[in-house]
Scaffold this active site. Structure first.
Site, PDB file in Angstrom:
ATOM      1  N   ASP A 145       7.907  24.297  34.046  1.00 42.44           N
ATOM      2  CA  ASP A 145       9.206  24.433  34.111  1.00 42.44           C
ATOM      3  C   ASP A 145       9.460  25.978  33.502  1.00 42.44           C
ATOM      4  OD1 ASP A 145      11.733  24.385  33.967  1.00 42.44           O
ATOM      5  OD2 ASP A 145      12.147  22.566  33.152  1.00 42.44           O
TER       6      ASP A 145
HETATM    7  C1  BGC Z   1      15.092  24.079  34.856  1.00 39.89           C
HETATM    8  C2  BGC Z   1      14.435  23.684  36.050  1.00 39.89           C
HETATM    9  C3  BGC Z   1      14.659  24.676  37.186  1.00 39.89           C
HETATM   10  C4  BGC Z   1      14.460  26.087  36.592  1.00 39.89           C
HETATM   11  C5  BGC Z   1      14.374  27.236  37.513  1.00 39.89           C
HETATM   12  C6  BGC Z   1      14.504  25.551  34.395  1.00 39.89           C
HETATM   13  O1  BGC Z   1      15.205  25.847  33.217  1.00 39.89           O
HETATM   14  O2  BGC Z   1      14.799  23.328  34.025  1.00 39.89           O
HETATM   15  O3  BGC Z   1      15.067  22.514  36.677  1.00 39.89           O
HETATM   16  O4  BGC Z   1      14.298  24.612  38.457  1.00 39.89           O
HETATM   17  O5  BGC Z   1      14.723  26.541  35.512  1.00 39.89           O
HETATM   18  O6  BGC Z   1      15.755  27.518  37.703  1.00 39.89           O
END
Ligand code: BGC
Length: 693
Positions: A252
């Site tokens: 993540d």
């Molecule tokens: C979120 C993800 C997301 C990623 C990219 C993160 O902070 O938890 O779900 O895909 O950002 O935007």
């Protein structure tokens, strides 16, 4: 009488590129490519980079692993669960709304449409679906996921993955146990092996095993004391050894990777969105010290390369930009909205008649309210609000008020329609910015809901209108369950419209005026009080996860919900006429005859729950093990066939794995978790099954 399958795996998997690729060929291409690479080039495959395109800007694509000299294309990753998050795109109803459709075939089409828009924008990895179980409906990102139930979530997530992978790689997220927003970067989720395998992981497993998801995103939080991004029990043992996952794991964003050697060794393949822990120097240093073996680097790089070949990223495939917000996708967004609205109460007021004079009330009626403004935010060129939908309805007679008008004004109207609920300021992915009033491309606010009551001004609005109007209909905008108990008795009708997407207004008008018969069902129960869900601390740093939450938890306490899981009314009435449970080789076939007894056509959702009656272990009183949607014209009858494999009846034992216990299994069928008029019990002893009298 015709019989249709409740769930058709073959149809769901159709066109999924991951299932169609030639594994031997892909493997040899990936190995040949790896052989030509230096360590430096290999490391480049393992982290996000600016590449030759934009990163996280207007184009919204996050790059990783571009090596044009060697002919290796980059991944171009982009969110997300309710549509392409780059430029303008079709904003679909949020996943919780789509969960309410109880319709995996429809969800496959949504996955396909979003996948196609991602491809049209130049992306090749879709950062979706979110398949984190709704342990508590106050979770800020509840709207991004489908359900409180692992079986239901499993089929919806699988359908999305398969649809999306007709065009791009899908990336179910966040692996695992990410279900509290405010403390997501630090919270530790405690769980035993049984609850992990039975409740919190089966839906991930389905996307991987049945859907062959090409990648998976790890979570920010810890599980049993170890960050998910370096948790070898999750990333190696369960994902690879138990489920045979062959794709890659990406972290993540931002704080999703916490170390160099521990993360790489545990099975984290790509650090996103840029190299910090996976910088050249850090990895080279770890290799030099022997903390990471070169074979481990090769293993991780191969996982990345294989998917590039499997999905044909090396050859230029292009999807026309015209497919973004095309007519077909917009009408799909409308169809989905129409199938997602849940009618919870209707005392003879809906559908409205064109001759009625309506007071449409509440700021939200004229607000573009598509959901949160975190990573899943989508911008559409045109958004049809409830106001637009009603205004464009041929013959509608209405007046709009931002606030509740006085009694003498309301007297002139036959019905008051109030649009109430939440916005991105009340719930969503938590992006702590100074700018509370974010707009345009800004990300802001969100967070968990510490109470399930509506904001005070919304409850006051409903109270003021319902005490003055002849009849009050509430249209509720929300990402999951709401405590409506304080005001439900004061209104005549309640329609949950969730965050209904860019075509929501049209769907709302068609439903209010009876052109569409409501057919959504609750994917998360609505409680009688906040307390019914037990402890909920949005600042918790430690959260214990067990076998029981949602309807399972209420069942344990012998309590009823205000509106149970799976519940929803219709403008017609359905009846289960008969149920036949037949034992087959390694599964049960359950045939349910359903009739539409009313005067209008409609869709119903038939649900099948299984209870294990004399188990040696603690078990939920019942668990959803099948559901199917039927379109039934008035006065017609149809059969729906469920297949319940023995594997769905097992419990998980730490030592023995999945165990089919000798005991009694009761199959119950009906229209919600608390409306199950038909049941039949079977006994399993040693190796044989017998029907109980
Ligand atoms: C979120 C993800 C997301 C990623 C990219 C993160 O902070 O938890 O779900 O895909 O950002 O935007």
């Amino acid at each position: 009488m015709s019989t249709i399958k409740a769930f058709d795996l073959k149809e769901i998997r159709r066109g999924n590129k991951a299932l169609e690729s030639d594994k031997t060929l892909v493997d040899s291409l990936a190995k040949a490519s790896l052989e030509t690479m230096t360590l430096e080039e290999k490391i480049e495959q393992l982290h996000g980079s600016k590449g030759s395109g934009d990163m996280g800007t207007e184009k919204g694509l996050y790059w990783s692993g571009e090596n044009s000299a060697k002919g290796i294309p980059p991944f171009k990753m982009v969110d997300g669960p309710r549509g392409l998050r780059a430029g303008f795109a079709t904003a679909f109803p949020v996943p919780m709304a789509r969960g309410a459709s109880f319709d995996p075939t429809l969800e496959r089409r949504v996955g396909m449409a979003i996948g196609e828009e991602v491809a049209a924008a130049g992306g090749n990895v879709l950062l979706a679906p979110t398949v984190n179980l709704l342990r508590h409906p106050g979770w800020g990102r509840a709207q991004e996921t489908y359900s409180e139930d692992p079986f239901h979530m499993g089929l919806m997530g699988l359908a999305f993955v398969c649809g999306a992978q007709n065009f791009v790689l899908a990336s179910p997220k966040h692996f695992a146990l990410n279900n509290l927003e405010t403390t997501r970067f630090e919270v530790n989720s405690e769980i035993d092996e049984r609850a992990l395998h039975e409740v919190y992981l089966p839906h991930f497993r389905r996307s991987i095993v049945d859907g062959c998801a090409a990648s998976i995103m790890s979570a920010y939080n810890k599980v049993n004391g170890t960050y998910c991004g370096e948790n070898s029990n999750l990333l190696e043992k369960i994902l690879r050894d138990d489920w045979g996952f062959e794709g890659f794991v990406e972290s993540d964003w931002l704080l999703g990777t916490r170390s160099t050697a521990p993360a790489i060794n545990a099975g984290m393949d790509i650090e996103m969105p840029a190299a910090y822990w996976f910088k050249q120097e850090k990895i080279e240093d770890s290799v030099a010290k022997g903390e990471i073996l070169t074979e481990t680097i090769d293993r991780n790089v191969l996982r990345v390369l294989r998917q590039k070949f499997a999905f044909g990223l090396t050859s230029q495939i292009s999807v026309s930009k015209e497919r973004i917000e095309c007519e077909e996708h917009l009408s799909l967004a409308q169809e989905v909205a129409e199938k997602s609205f849940v009618l919870l109460k209707n005392e003879g007021v809906l559908p409205l008649k064109a001759i009625q004079n309506i007071a449409l009330i509440g700021k939200l009626a004229a607000t573009e309210n598509l959901g949160d403004r975190g990573s899943s935010m989508v911008r559409s060129t045109h958004v049809s609000t409830p106001f637009d939908g009603i205004e464009n309805w041929n013959g509608a007679s209405f007046t709009f008020f931002e606030d509740a008008p006085e009694s003498d004004v309301l007297e002139g109207f036959d019905v008051a329609v109030v649009v109430a609920g939440y916005t991105y300021q009340d719930e969503g992915e938590y992006i702590p910015t100074l700018n509370k009033e974010s707009s345009g491309n800004d990300l802001a606010r969100g967070g968990d809901r510490s109470s399930l009551r509506l904001p005070i001004d919304q409850e006051e609005l409903i109270g003021a209108v319902s005490s003055r109007a002849k009849k009050t209909v509430v249209l509720l905008e929300t990402g999951s369950s709401v405590n409506v108990y304080p005001w439900i008795d004061s209104i005549e009708a309640l329609l949950v419209i969730w965050y209904p997407g860019c075509e929501g207004g049209k769907a709302i008008a068609r439903t209010l005026y009876g052109e569409v018969n409501p057919s959504g069902r609750l994917p998360a129960l609505f409680p009688k009080s906040d307390e019914q869900f037990g402890e909920w601390d949005t600042n918790a740093k430690e959260v214990k996860h067990g076998l029981f939450h949602g309807y399972r938890y209420l069942d344990c306490k012998h309590e009823k919900a205000l509106f149970p899981f799976g519940f929803g009314l219709s403008y017609t009435e359905f009846k289960v006429k008969s149920v036949f449970v037949n034992r087959k080789k390694r599964h049960f076939s359950v045939i349910v005859a359903v009739s539409n007894q009313g005067k209008v056509d409609g869709d119903c959702v038939v649900q099948l729950y299984v209870s294990c009656l004399n188990s040696k272990v603690d078990r939920a009183k019942k668990e959803l093990k099948g559901f199917g949607r039927l379109s039934l014209p008035a006065n017609e009858e149809m059969n729906l066939e469920f297949e319940v494999p023995d594997s769905d009846l097992c419990f998980y034992d730490r030592e023995a794995g999945w165990v089919l216990e000798s005991c009694l299994y009761r199959f119950s069928i009906g229209f919600s978790s608390e409306d199950l008029p038909f049941s039949q019990t079977w006994r399993f002893e040693d190796t044989s099954w017998t029907k109980e009298a």
